[in-house]
Design a protein around this motif. Sequence first.
Motif, PDB file in Angstrom:
ATOM      1  N   LYS A  69       6.790   1.983  39.500  1.00  0.00           N
ATOM      2  CA  LYS A  69       7.428   0.914  38.586  1.00  0.00           C
ATOM      3  C   LYS A  69       8.985   0.978  39.344  1.00  0.00           C
ATOM      4  O   LYS A  69       9.569   1.809  39.662  1.00  0.00           O
ATOM      5  N   ALA A  70       9.492  -0.290  39.384  1.00  0.00           N
ATOM      6  CA  ALA A  70      10.849  -0.559  40.095  1.00  0.00           C
ATOM      7  C   ALA A  70      11.563  -1.588  39.374  1.00  0.00           C
ATOM      8  O   ALA A  70      11.159  -2.447  38.691  1.00  0.00           O
ATOM      9  N   LYS A  71      12.922  -1.578  39.595  1.00  0.00           N
ATOM     10  CA  LYS A  71      13.737  -2.845  39.092  1.00  0.00           C
ATOM     11  C   LYS A  71      14.636  -3.165  40.176  1.00  0.00           C
ATOM     12  O   LYS A  71      15.474  -2.249  40.596  1.00  0.00           O
ATOM     13  N   SER A  72      14.777  -4.338  40.422  1.00  0.00           N
ATOM     14  CA  SER A  72      15.596  -5.000  41.461  1.00  0.00           C
ATOM     15  C   SER A  72      17.112  -4.714  41.220  1.00  0.00           C
ATOM     16  O   SER A  72      17.403  -4.663  40.148  1.00  0.00           O
ATOM     17  N   THR A  73      17.809  -5.040  41.946  1.00  0.00           N
ATOM     18  CA  THR A  73      19.237  -5.073  41.691  1.00  0.00           C
ATOM     19  C   THR A  73      19.939  -6.145  40.846  1.00  0.00           C
ATOM     20  O   THR A  73      20.848  -6.052  39.980  1.00  0.00           O
ATOM     21  N   GLN A  74      18.853  -7.442  40.857  1.00  0.00           N
ATOM     22  CA  GLN A  74      19.306  -8.396  39.882  1.00  0.00           C
ATOM     23  C   GLN A  74      18.397  -8.103  38.619  1.00  0.00           C
ATOM     24  O   GLN A  74      18.460  -9.143  37.532  1.00  0.00           O
ATOM     25  N   GLY A  75      17.800  -6.993  38.565  1.00  0.00           N
ATOM     26  CA  GLY A  75      16.938  -6.950  37.293  1.00  0.00           C
ATOM     27  C   GLY A  75      15.780  -7.067  36.928  1.00  0.00           C
ATOM     28  O   GLY A  75      14.957  -6.747  36.190  1.00  0.00           O
ATOM     29  N   LYS A  76      14.943  -7.607  38.180  1.00  0.00           N
ATOM     30  CA  LYS A  76      13.710  -7.709  38.034  1.00  0.00           C
ATOM     31  C   LYS A  76      12.646  -6.425  37.998  1.00  0.00           C
ATOM     32  O   LYS A  76      12.865  -5.787  39.048  1.00  0.00           O
ATOM     33  N   GLU A  77      11.691  -6.368  37.229  1.00  0.00           N
ATOM     34  CA  GLU A  77      10.819  -5.280  37.129  1.00  0.00           C
ATOM     35  C   GLU A  77       9.793  -5.602  38.022  1.00  0.00           C
ATOM     36  O   GLU A  77       9.218  -6.883  37.828  1.00  0.00           O
ATOM     37  N   SER A  78       8.956  -4.611  38.548  1.00  0.00           N
ATOM     38  CA  SER A  78       7.685  -4.894  39.372  1.00  0.00           C
ATOM     39  C   SER A  78       6.933  -3.565  39.179  1.00  0.00           C
ATOM     40  O   SER A  78       7.706  -2.547  38.818  1.00  0.00           O
ATOM     41  N   GLN A 129      14.124 -14.142  41.530  1.00  0.00           N
ATOM     42  CA  GLN A 129      14.648 -13.362  42.380  1.00  0.00           C
ATOM     43  C   GLN A 129      13.643 -12.295  43.019  1.00  0.00           C
ATOM     44  O   GLN A 129      12.399 -11.994  42.408  1.00  0.00           O
ATOM     45  N   PRO A 130      14.020 -11.855  44.127  1.00  0.00           N
ATOM     46  CA  PRO A 130      13.103 -11.290  44.946  1.00  0.00           C
ATOM     47  C   PRO A 130      13.022  -9.759  44.130  1.00  0.00           C
ATOM     48  O   PRO A 130      13.862  -9.252  43.747  1.00  0.00           O
ATOM     49  N   ALA A 131      11.643  -9.252  44.098  1.00  0.00           N
ATOM     50  CA  ALA A 131      11.468  -7.837  43.660  1.00  0.00           C
ATOM     51  C   ALA A 131      12.247  -6.679  44.650  1.00  0.00           C
ATOM     52  O   ALA A 131      12.124  -7.059  45.770  1.00  0.00           O
ATOM     53  N   ALA A 132      12.293  -5.608  44.122  1.00  0.00           N
ATOM     54  CA  ALA A 132      12.560  -4.318  44.895  1.00  0.00           C
ATOM     55  C   ALA A 132      11.295  -4.240  45.911  1.00  0.00           C
ATOM     56  O   ALA A 132      10.241  -4.108  45.528  1.00  0.00           O
ATOM     57  N   LYS A 133      11.577  -3.846  47.154  1.00  0.00           N
ATOM     58  CA  LYS A 133      10.470  -3.550  47.919  1.00  0.00           C
ATOM     59  C   LYS A 133      10.101  -2.037  47.954  1.00  0.00           C
ATOM     60  O   LYS A 133      11.175  -1.328  48.268  1.00  0.00           O
TER      61      LYS A 133
END
Length: 393
Positions: free
Chosen positions: A109-118, A37-41
């Motif tokens: 630190k961020a978390k995408s809407t699909q839950g991917k952490e970056s 999944q893509p990470a949050a931008k």
Amino acid sequence: MHAVPRRHPARFIPALVGAAGLLTACGGGATSSKADQPAAKVTVTPAAGNKSAKLGSAISVRADGGKLTSVEVKDDKGGKVTGRLAGDGTSWTSDGKVGPGTTYTVRTKAKSTQGKESSGTSVFTTEQADKVNKLTNTPGGGQTVGTGMPISILFDHPIAKDRRAEIEKALKVTTQPKVTGAWGWVKDYSGKDRIDWRPKDYWPTGTKVSVNGALSGIDSGAEGGWFARDYNFGFSIGADHKAVIDVPSHTLTMYENGKNVGTITGSAGSPQDPTRGGVHTVRSKNAAETMDSATIGHGSEWMLDSKWVTHLTASGTFLHSAPWNKSIGVVNNSHGCFGMTTSDAKKAYDFLTIGSTVEVKNTSNPNKTDVGNGLEVWQESWPQWQQRSALHR
């Protein structure tokens, strides 16, 4: 002996295939995973790598396609930059503005809407300022002062009138217990710009005071320049010591918590140089000092050594020993000060702390002392003082 019948493995194949289909269905698709999944931008402003970011703006962080879970910002001196995360978690904005000639490191630190952490790190540097404004605060951090002490901030360079409201908003006073007060703009006796905070009434003994100035990155005007850092300090309010000078009776009476604890005789200003009236705040003290007539406009008339000198106004209204005066307690013949015997001057010196008040009553001097001529905030009523605020409506 009977032969054991052989089981054909093909019998179990349909069941295994069915199980595999069930796992795939629960997994949401055989080729789907968080890693795919893509990470949050995450976007940081000013942008990473900038070597001359413009002054006067806040640091902002935005997350598209997700939410921010952590934002940490530090400057090149290790100072932490505070900020606020929006309610929906998609943006963060610093409380203050970027300072001149400073490198900032932003870790997110961020978390995408699909839950991917970056996570990510962004570094930028701001432009230099042509001129930097600094300040000197009174009282100093950690001091214990009297119940009449204002907070006084003296600026190195002028503050433009159209910049005063923003600067005043950036200065916060926190007290324990809560005390009502207000900022007021003052022209210091030196000619420099000043802003003072005074309580509506005298401080309660034991009050703890904190001053937070989020000034970094604020422009004080073309003549003043930019503030390069924040200022934070605190102090405490000590014993309630006050004095009252009654000019006609040649007396100085000391009060502790409103109770009379002793009276001293002395000589106030002569009819030609009457002592300034109203409530003065003790601004400084010297155990020994030379009284120079030139400093109060009397040329080279005298040069006298005095002890136990308590300073009231910046223009030269003092309490001090006057061993040369043979009429102490009998005639008011000074040039505006209140002179005493050496032993009595020491009593007043020891009793009155920095920030204590001295009220001069029944003087013939009709002139009101300017607020900037020392720490003279009590020369004005509370409504008059409130008019000095740049935020007054």
